[in-house]
Enzyme design. Sequence first.
Site, PDB file in Angstrom:
ATOM      1  N   SER A 288       4.777  -8.766  -7.013  1.00 19.75           N
ATOM      2  CA  SER A 288       4.926  -9.465  -8.075  1.00 19.75           C
ATOM      3  C   SER A 288       6.387  -9.625  -8.118  1.00 19.75           C
ATOM      4  CB  SER A 288       4.906  -8.150  -9.105  1.00 19.75           C
ATOM      5  OG  SER A 288       5.432  -6.934  -8.954  1.00 19.75           O
ATOM      6  N   CYS A 289       7.326 -10.205  -9.218  1.00 17.26           N
ATOM      7  CA  CYS A 289       8.400 -10.214  -9.899  1.00 17.26           C
ATOM      8  C   CYS A 289       9.006  -8.979  -9.532  1.00 17.26           C
ATOM      9  CB  CYS A 289       8.398 -11.242 -11.497  1.00 17.26           C
ATOM     10  SG  CYS A 289       7.761 -10.399 -12.660  1.00 17.26           S
ATOM     11  N   THR A 290       8.567  -7.932 -10.386  1.00 22.21           N
ATOM     12  CA  THR A 290       9.229  -7.222 -10.353  1.00 22.21           C
ATOM     13  C   THR A 290       9.487  -5.840  -9.164  1.00 22.21           C
ATOM     14  OG1 THR A 290       8.604  -6.496 -12.801  1.00 22.21           O
ATOM     15  CG2 THR A 290       8.822  -4.532 -11.854  1.00 22.21           C
ATOM     16  N   THR A 319       4.703 -12.515 -21.410  1.00 14.50           N
ATOM     17  CA  THR A 319       4.278 -13.051 -20.228  1.00 14.50           C
ATOM     18  C   THR A 319       2.852 -14.323 -21.756  1.00 14.50           C
ATOM     19  OG1 THR A 319       2.574 -12.565 -19.123  1.00 14.50           O
ATOM     20  CG2 THR A 319       4.823 -12.207 -18.659  1.00 14.50           C
ATOM     21  N   GLY A 348       2.106  -2.613 -11.801  1.00 18.58           N
ATOM     22  CA  GLY A 348       1.505  -2.000 -10.733  1.00 18.58           C
ATOM     23  C   GLY A 348       2.889  -1.960  -9.328  1.00 18.58           C
ATOM     24  N   ARG A 370       6.884  -4.682 -22.353  1.00 18.88           N
ATOM     25  CA  ARG A 370       6.921  -6.265 -22.240  1.00 18.88           C
ATOM     26  C   ARG A 370       7.715  -5.928 -24.175  1.00 18.88           C
ATOM     27  NH1 ARG A 370       3.462  -8.915 -20.072  1.00 18.88           N
ATOM     28  NH2 ARG A 370       2.647  -8.395 -17.677  1.00 18.88           N
ATOM     29  N   ASN A 453      12.252 -13.242 -14.088  1.00 19.47           N
ATOM     30  CA  ASN A 453      11.022 -12.909 -13.670  1.00 19.47           C
ATOM     31  C   ASN A 453      10.342 -13.754 -12.967  1.00 19.47           C
ATOM     32  OD1 ASN A 453      11.528 -12.206 -16.619  1.00 19.47           O
ATOM     33  ND2 ASN A 453       9.117 -12.979 -16.071  1.00 19.47           N
TER      34      ASN A 453
END
Length: 481
Positions: A288-290, A319, A348, A370, A453
């Site tokens: 993921s981006c994170t 998002t 995650g 968010r 992101n």
Amino acid sequence: MTVNDDSFTNWKNREEIAESMIPIIGKLHRERDVTVLVHSRSLVNKSVISILKTHRFARQIVGGELSVVETMPFLQALTTLDLGPSQIDIGMLAVAHKADDRGLSVEEFTAEAVAGATGANKIERREGRDVVLYGFGRIGRLLARLLIEKAGSGNGLRLKAIVVRDGGGGDLVKRASLLRRDSIHGQFQGTITVDEENNRIVANGHTIQVIYSDSPESVDYTEYGIKNAILIDNTGKWRDREGLSKHLRPGIDKVVLTAPGKGDVPNIVHGVNHDMIKPDENVISCASCTTNAIVPPLKAMEDEYGVLRGHVETIHSFTNDQNLLDNYHKGDRRGRSAPLNMVITETGAASAVAKALPDLRATITGSSIRVPTPDVSIAILNLQLKRETTRAEVLEYLREVSLTSPLKRQIDFISAPDAVSSDFIGSRHASIVDAGATKVEGDNAILYLWYDNEFGYSCQVVRVVQHVSGVEYPTYPAPAA
């Protein structure tokens, strides 16, 4: 003449030199597949002002500004050599030459430093690798922009097709328009035309077939002249090996997922574990981006200080999965209006760390909120280290990592006291360390990590695809290990 006049004359002189650099850089890229860099930042397709700003970045590394007056002779020297596909950093060449005491001319030093890319040593230009985008949402369109941008030599990644569901009347024109204009990332750099008769988008001369399909199993890509392609799944609909393997149709050789993979699907963070990809692996995830934002700095901290445990809190932009206004959603809170609320949700990323850093024994937990911003997020990484340190030591270490280490394409560093999220729209790094917000006390370190992101993550995906496709060329002079 006044001091101000001197400054302006100097500026105009540097502008003229930067302008003369552009055709040389372009010709090397198109004809020899050589990408010219200044301290890891590409100069290909850059404007005069961008070239000058990129040179100014050198002050972060060597303590003083690097002038185009200094790098131009090295660029000219490259044109005299029998170069093969490579990335050549004229900023590093200029700095290394200044430190060399052998009295070599610029031409002699350059020939020696890039010897691995010349003559009998050079890599033969490879045939381009076909790429297919399955899904054309936020990440899909940014990947399209990046792939088109990087296709200058014609021997790298070639975006051949996009697979989407048929949206009905005007579908092709609408999708082309979304590629052309983006409310966050601005205008497409180039021209786009639409061939409705053949369902094609032509972007900067690259013909992209638009394939309408509701299922991976219904497409034979060889019918469109596509072979040995890498398919990038941007839908996230399938995340395990069984589901993603549905894409392995005629014409498709490998599948890359732009979401965390499940089961035995390798989760890859470029710069950290991309070397673990086996040549015969045909299904991988870019996590993921994170995960991409936290794993590189986490690895850096583990390498230098050791990490006992940690927690990551992500403050993430909303998002497309969330609702504009309150409405039904399968998630408990994501149904509430994204532009009007902070929304507690899950991430995650913490559990994905174990896949990307299997040798890390520390327990990493995570949570996410968010917030009502359309792009750029921040991860707050709270770490208990194995030894005590100081804030100054940690900042100097991370600054060096961002400038000279193998993670310099993943980690950026900013010390501006007034930096805010919108400043990082368009960042090509996986994460940016905010020096002013960093807190260190004894064995506890809290890092604030900005990340785009959307675009920063898309850059990481392209790096992974370049790696598995074999078009990730060596850099000269060789960076420090």
